[in-house]
Design an enzyme around this catalytic site. Structure first.
Site, mmCIF file in Angstrom:
data_model
loop_
_atom_site.group_PDB
_atom_site.id
_atom_site.type_symbol
_atom_site.label_atom_id
_atom_site.label_comp_id
_atom_site.label_asym_id
_atom_site.label_seq_id
_atom_site.Cartn_x
_atom_site.Cartn_y
_atom_site.Cartn_z
ATOM 1 N N ARG A 162 47.528 47.928 41.241
ATOM 2 C CA ARG A 162 47.020 49.289 41.333
ATOM 3 C C ARG A 162 47.859 50.154 40.389
ATOM 4 O O ARG A 162 49.009 49.843 40.116
ATOM 5 C CB ARG A 162 47.145 49.819 42.762
ATOM 6 C CG ARG A 162 46.384 49.016 43.815
ATOM 7 C CD ARG A 162 46.647 49.574 45.203
ATOM 8 N NE ARG A 162 45.875 48.880 46.234
ATOM 9 C CZ ARG A 162 46.307 47.854 46.949
ATOM 10 N NH1 ARG A 162 47.548 47.386 46.751
ATOM 11 N NH2 ARG A 162 45.546 47.283 47.872
ATOM 12 N N LYS A 185 49.751 48.899 49.650
ATOM 13 C CA LYS A 185 49.298 49.766 50.735
ATOM 14 C C LYS A 185 49.841 49.265 52.069
ATOM 15 O O LYS A 185 49.919 48.068 52.307
ATOM 16 C CB LYS A 185 47.767 49.805 50.778
ATOM 17 C CG LYS A 185 47.137 50.570 49.628
ATOM 18 C CD LYS A 185 45.646 50.691 49.813
ATOM 19 C CE LYS A 185 45.003 51.544 48.715
ATOM 20 N NZ LYS A 185 43.543 51.654 48.895
ATOM 21 N N HIS A 253 41.379 51.659 37.350
ATOM 22 C CA HIS A 253 41.126 50.779 38.493
ATOM 23 C C HIS A 253 40.120 49.685 38.148
ATOM 24 O O HIS A 253 40.146 48.601 38.727
ATOM 25 C CB HIS A 253 40.621 51.597 39.680
ATOM 26 C CG HIS A 253 40.989 51.011 41.009
ATOM 27 N ND1 HIS A 253 42.297 50.793 41.390
ATOM 28 C CD2 HIS A 253 40.219 50.582 42.044
ATOM 29 C CE1 HIS A 253 42.324 50.274 42.611
ATOM 30 N NE2 HIS A 253 41.078 50.130 43.024
ATOM 31 N N ARG A 256 41.679 46.458 37.240
ATOM 32 C CA ARG A 256 42.037 45.634 38.398
ATOM 33 C C ARG A 256 40.817 44.883 38.918
ATOM 34 O O ARG A 256 40.907 43.706 39.275
ATOM 35 C CB ARG A 256 42.630 46.555 39.469
ATOM 36 C CG ARG A 256 43.017 45.882 40.775
ATOM 37 C CD ARG A 256 43.819 46.887 41.600
ATOM 38 N NE ARG A 256 43.593 46.781 43.027
ATOM 39 C CZ ARG A 256 44.307 46.008 43.838
ATOM 40 N NH1 ARG A 256 45.260 45.238 43.359
ATOM 41 N NH2 ARG A 256 44.064 45.997 45.136
ATOM 42 N N HIS A 279 44.891 42.631 49.467
ATOM 43 C CA HIS A 279 43.864 43.101 50.391
ATOM 44 C C HIS A 279 44.122 42.557 51.789
ATOM 45 O O HIS A 279 44.422 41.379 51.959
ATOM 46 C CB HIS A 279 42.476 42.634 49.939
ATOM 47 C CG HIS A 279 41.944 43.390 48.779
ATOM 48 N ND1 HIS A 279 40.949 42.908 47.959
ATOM 49 C CD2 HIS A 279 42.257 44.610 48.280
ATOM 50 C CE1 HIS A 279 40.682 43.792 47.016
ATOM 51 N NE2 HIS A 279 41.464 44.826 47.187
ATOM 52 N N TYR A 288 34.998 43.484 45.919
ATOM 53 C CA TYR A 288 35.737 43.811 44.706
ATOM 54 C C TYR A 288 35.311 42.965 43.524
ATOM 55 O O TYR A 288 35.411 43.369 42.375
ATOM 56 C CB TYR A 288 37.217 43.535 44.992
ATOM 57 C CG TYR A 288 38.164 44.611 44.559
ATOM 58 C CD1 TYR A 288 38.421 45.692 45.387
ATOM 59 C CD2 TYR A 288 38.827 44.540 43.356
ATOM 60 C CE1 TYR A 288 39.316 46.668 45.014
ATOM 61 C CE2 TYR A 288 39.716 45.504 42.973
ATOM 62 C CZ TYR A 288 39.954 46.575 43.803
ATOM 63 O OH TYR A 288 40.835 47.533 43.426
#
Length: 310
Positions: A162, A185, A253, A256, A279, A288
């Site tokens: 990211r 995250k 993004h 990615r 993820h 994705y």
């Protein structure tokens, strides 16, 4: 809006947010969004009923209250996707509050989420991704800035980082080794392999950078030496994609997205790619990766026992 909340409700909301932060490792961004969404809902209810609502009063809300709130949100231009996110936060808070206060949350939990069409990511082709890297390099007349932008975008595409993760690297990460330990995250750590091309790009930037890349300082710097603003990478990416005639969906993004899709197209395992991307859910990785039907059938036939006649 917080003035519309009773003291007991403010305490309950703060306790729930602390619970989400501590036990579920939610990011600061997620916690802030939860707080805004639930506070907005409670503020509407206070105005709707003409009084501040305490925790016990939430248990007496009905489906008509929820419909009134959703209609109000749509009326002020809130998009279906954003409203669905807010409703999810409201339901999570209500479920927690119901267990604490001992009321039946069915009316709130049974509220249907608004329908919306999910926007699937649009990865670049392998050729377009390579052209993007080459074109990004040509956007600045200052060699060290050109090398910096190229290094960042190469990390996005070559490692699936990211933009926030790439810009969180520090001088202590130099020189880049064969792997990077990334905190993503929810403060979840993962190990990401670093391709030689990415190591070379970062090394070239470090060689040319006029600022002191001390171990405790950000690796990627702005022109004056401060931490690099992600908007500058977004801007250079936008300029490059316009020069190449690529669509507006080509963002940092998207690099990615492209990393994940190209790995899967080359035969990569979906769960391994999930780990590389950081993820929590495999379904997120599936959304994705844009893979054509023929490729999905190849994966299915190679992996499924029934497809192989077993």
């Amino acid at each position: 809006m917080s003035l519309a909340l009773s003291a007991a409700m403010r305490d309950a909301l703060e306790t729930w947010l602390s619970h989400e932060r501590a036990l579920k490792s939610a990011s600061a961004h997620t916690i802030a969004a939860y707080g805004r969404d639930v506070t907005g809902w409670l503020a509407f209810l206070a105005h709707h009923h003409g009084e501040s609502l305490g925790p016990a009063r939430i248990g007496r809300l009905g489906i008509t209250d929820m419909r009134a709130w959703m209609a109000h949100e749509r009326g002020r231009g809130v998009a279906p996707r954003s409203l669905a996110r807010a409703l999810s936060a409201v339901k999570t808070f209500t479920r927690w509050l119901a267990e604490r206060e001992g009321f039946d949350p069915t009316a709130i939990l049974s509220t249907r989420s608004p329908k919306f069409t999910a926007k699937l990511p649009r990865p670049l082709s392998a050729e377009a991704a390579q052209e993007m890297l080459s074109t990004v390099e040509m956007q600045s007349e200052e060699p060290w800035i050109a090398a910096r932008d190229t290094a960042v975008v190469t990390l996005l595409y070559g490692c699936g980082l990211r933009i926030s993760e790439a810009l969180s690297l520090t001088g202590a990460d130099l020189p880049l080794g064969e792997v990077l330990r990334i905190t993503g995250k929810g403060d979840k750590e993962r190990i990401v392999p670093v391709l030689p091309v990415a190591r070379r790009a970062v090394a070239e930037y470090a060689r040319l950078c006029p600022h002191d890349l001390s171990p405790s300082a950000p690796l990627f710097r702005g022109k004056r030496g401060g931490a690099l603003n992600p908007r500058l990478i977004a801007k250079v990416t936008e300029t490059a994609r316009m020069q190449l005639g690529l669509p507006s969906s080509v963002t940092p993004h998207a690099m990615r997205h492209s990393f994940a899709t190209h790995l899967l197209n080359a035969g990569g395992d979906l769960r391994a790619i999930q780990e590389l991307l950081g993820h929590a859910s495999l379904s997120t990785t599936q959304a994705y990766t844009a893979v054509d039907t023929a490729r999905l059938m190849q994966v299915y036939e190679a992996a499924h026992p029934r497809a192989k006649g077993d």
